[in-house]
Scaffold this motif. Structure first.
Motif, mmCIF file in Angstrom:
data_model
loop_
_atom_site.group_PDB
_atom_site.id
_atom_site.type_symbol
_atom_site.label_atom_id
_atom_site.label_comp_id
_atom_site.label_asym_id
_atom_site.label_seq_id
_atom_site.Cartn_x
_atom_site.Cartn_y
_atom_site.Cartn_z
ATOM 1 N N GLN A 58 0.702 -1.132 0.048
ATOM 2 C CA GLN A 58 0.036 -0.081 0.029
ATOM 3 C C GLN A 58 0.955 1.154 0.194
ATOM 4 O OE1 GLN A 58 -2.599 0.159 3.386
ATOM 5 N NE2 GLN A 58 -3.420 2.482 2.894
ATOM 6 N N ARG A 59 1.858 1.336 0.800
ATOM 7 C CA ARG A 59 2.760 2.159 1.114
ATOM 8 C C ARG A 59 3.613 2.596 -0.455
ATOM 9 N NH1 ARG A 59 4.156 0.498 5.897
ATOM 10 N NH2 ARG A 59 6.014 -0.482 4.853
ATOM 11 N N SER A 60 3.918 1.587 -1.020
ATOM 12 C CA SER A 60 4.607 1.778 -2.341
ATOM 13 C C SER A 60 3.760 2.381 -3.676
ATOM 14 C CB SER A 60 4.979 0.496 -2.807
ATOM 15 O OG SER A 60 5.994 -0.230 -1.866
ATOM 16 N N ALA A 61 2.370 1.711 -3.503
ATOM 17 C CA ALA A 61 1.393 2.281 -4.441
ATOM 18 C C ALA A 61 1.141 3.745 -4.119
ATOM 19 C CB ALA A 61 0.128 1.516 -4.263
ATOM 20 N N ASN A 68 -5.183 7.940 -1.740
ATOM 21 C CA ASN A 68 -6.594 7.605 -1.875
ATOM 22 C C ASN A 68 -6.665 7.315 -3.520
ATOM 23 O OD1 ASN A 68 -7.495 8.429 0.537
ATOM 24 N ND2 ASN A 68 -6.916 10.444 0.053
ATOM 25 N N ASN A 69 -5.886 6.612 -4.130
ATOM 26 C CA ASN A 69 -6.045 6.193 -5.653
ATOM 27 C C ASN A 69 -5.815 4.776 -5.735
ATOM 28 O OD1 ASN A 69 -5.714 6.301 -8.348
ATOM 29 N ND2 ASN A 69 -3.753 7.030 -8.551
ATOM 30 N N PRO A 70 -6.898 3.931 -5.393
ATOM 31 C CA PRO A 70 -6.733 2.524 -5.333
ATOM 32 C C PRO A 70 -6.500 2.105 -7.011
ATOM 33 C CG PRO A 70 -9.080 3.020 -5.156
ATOM 34 C CD PRO A 70 -8.194 4.259 -5.133
ATOM 35 N N GLY A 85 -0.714 -13.155 -0.763
ATOM 36 C CA GLY A 85 -0.558 -13.022 0.437
ATOM 37 C C GLY A 85 -1.056 -11.869 1.289
ATOM 38 N N ALA A 86 -0.937 -10.808 0.337
ATOM 39 C CA ALA A 86 -1.412 -9.518 0.998
ATOM 40 C C ALA A 86 -2.753 -9.209 0.721
ATOM 41 C CB ALA A 86 -0.365 -8.216 0.461
ATOM 42 N N LEU A 87 -3.662 -9.930 0.093
ATOM 43 C CA LEU A 87 -4.860 -9.749 -0.514
ATOM 44 C C LEU A 87 -5.686 -9.521 0.988
ATOM 45 C CD1 LEU A 87 -5.573 -12.032 -3.477
ATOM 46 C CD2 LEU A 87 -5.300 -9.699 -3.528
#
Length: 338
Positions: A58-61, A68-70, A85-87
């Motif tokens: 999430q932090r990398s994205a 706030n940009n999924p 694993g992170a889903l």
């Protein structure tokens, strides 16, 4: 991304090529894609790393694409534990992001079937550890959808998916037509995934799929030949540092020509006897091979994985925060089964 690339000179989060970024999660990779045909703020995630890596992803994205940009979608090359694993975390923080996978991968993503057991007898410290790796299905429920049968990819118009079974029945790779960029998943990899030393150093070279989790070598052979036939200019794989250019093409061609010697184990549960699966999951598996593994080999594998994890997380350990109650509930009741 020369053939001298290794862990020491390649950052965990790296810009791979135009519109493609990679994140190394301990020993597995995932990728962020922003296609030039998409709106400038739209992007797609390919694979989802190891359990416990959700906040890192999430932090990398957010660093790449803003808060706030999924993602417009999450694409899965396959459903092994180090790719999904992170889903639990990601589907909680991105509640509207759809997940896509091949139809033959659905049994392992909707709780209906476990994967064939890993084979710790194929050689190497990472293989020796494989009896510890999760193989039970996850259950994404209605969050996962089948990839379109025509090879197109939702929210990624410049790419197409290619069915590359062998490592799993529904394994897929993703190919960008205009410049021949390939996200290969584990159809082939650019590290000797079975070796503890190579996994630690990330020494870059084309290899077959991780042998300890590949139950069908005949299909795997055909998949590697199919991908080589696409003449990729760059390959971003599920394990190892991305490779490009003539070095990639030569090593990939050599792997195709000498697949039995370079990829297929000398011994192993699935050598000559593949696991059988259909749209409902695993139908049959051959008998287990002898598992008289030296204790030192298992210990070496544990030391490698532990050392890699500590080297990447030592600055966060003292500041660790438990997951939220919402994420814990979602992960335990919806994602993981068994």
């Amino acid at each position: 991304m020369s053939n001298k690339a290794n862990r020491a000179n390649t950052p965990a989060l790296q810009h791979v090529t135009a519109g493609l970024w990679g994140l190394r999660d301990v020993f597995a990779n995932l990728y962020f894609v922003r296609d030039s045909d998409l709106p400038t703020d739209s992007w797609v995630l390919i694979d989802a790393g190891l359990p416990g890596s959700g906040e890192k992803i999430q932090r990398s994205a957010e660093a790449l694409f803003g808060q706030n940009n999924p993602p417009a979608a999450i694409l899965l090359t396959h459903g092994h534990f180090d790719h999904v694993g992170a889903l639990g975390h990601l589907l909680t923080v991105w509640p509207n992001a759809p997940v896509y996978a091949h139809s033959l991968e659905m049994p392992y993503l909707t709780g209906r079937s476990s994967y064939p057991p890993p084979d710790p007898t194929v050689g190497g410290a990472m293989s020796a550890l494989s009896f510890l790796y999760p193989k039970k299905p996850i259950n994404l429920g209605t969050r996962v959808q089948k990839l379109p049968a025509d090879g197109t990819i939702p929210n990624l118009p410049g790419w197409r998916w290619v069915h590359t079974p062998g490592h799993t029945p529904g394994h897929v790779s993703f190919f960008r037509e205009h410049d021949h960029v390939l996200v290969a998943g584990d159809a082939f990899v650019t590290v000797e995934a079975e070796s503890g030393i190579a996994t630690w150093s990330q020494r870059q070279e084309v290899n077959g799929p991780p042998a300890y989790f590949t139950p069908d070598w005949q299909h795997s052979r055909h998949s590697v030949a199919l991908l080589a036939g696409l003449a990729p200019s760059l390959a971003a794989t599920g394990h190892g540092i991305p490779m490009e250019g003539e070095e990639l093409r030569q090593q990939l061609a050599d792997l195709v020509e000498h697949f039995d010697e370079k990829a297929v184990p000398v011994r192993g549960r699935y050598v000559g006897h593949p696991a059988i699966a259909n749209e409902n999951g695993v139908v049959s598996v051959p008998p287990a091979a002898s598992t008289n593994l030296p204790v030192w080999l298992v210990g070496a594998g544990l030391a490698v994985v532990g050392g890699i994890w500590l080297s990447r997380n030592r600055n966060k350990i003292s500041g660790y925060k438990p997951r939220s109650k919402k994420e814990k509930a979602y992960s335990s009741s919806t994602i993981y089964r068994g």
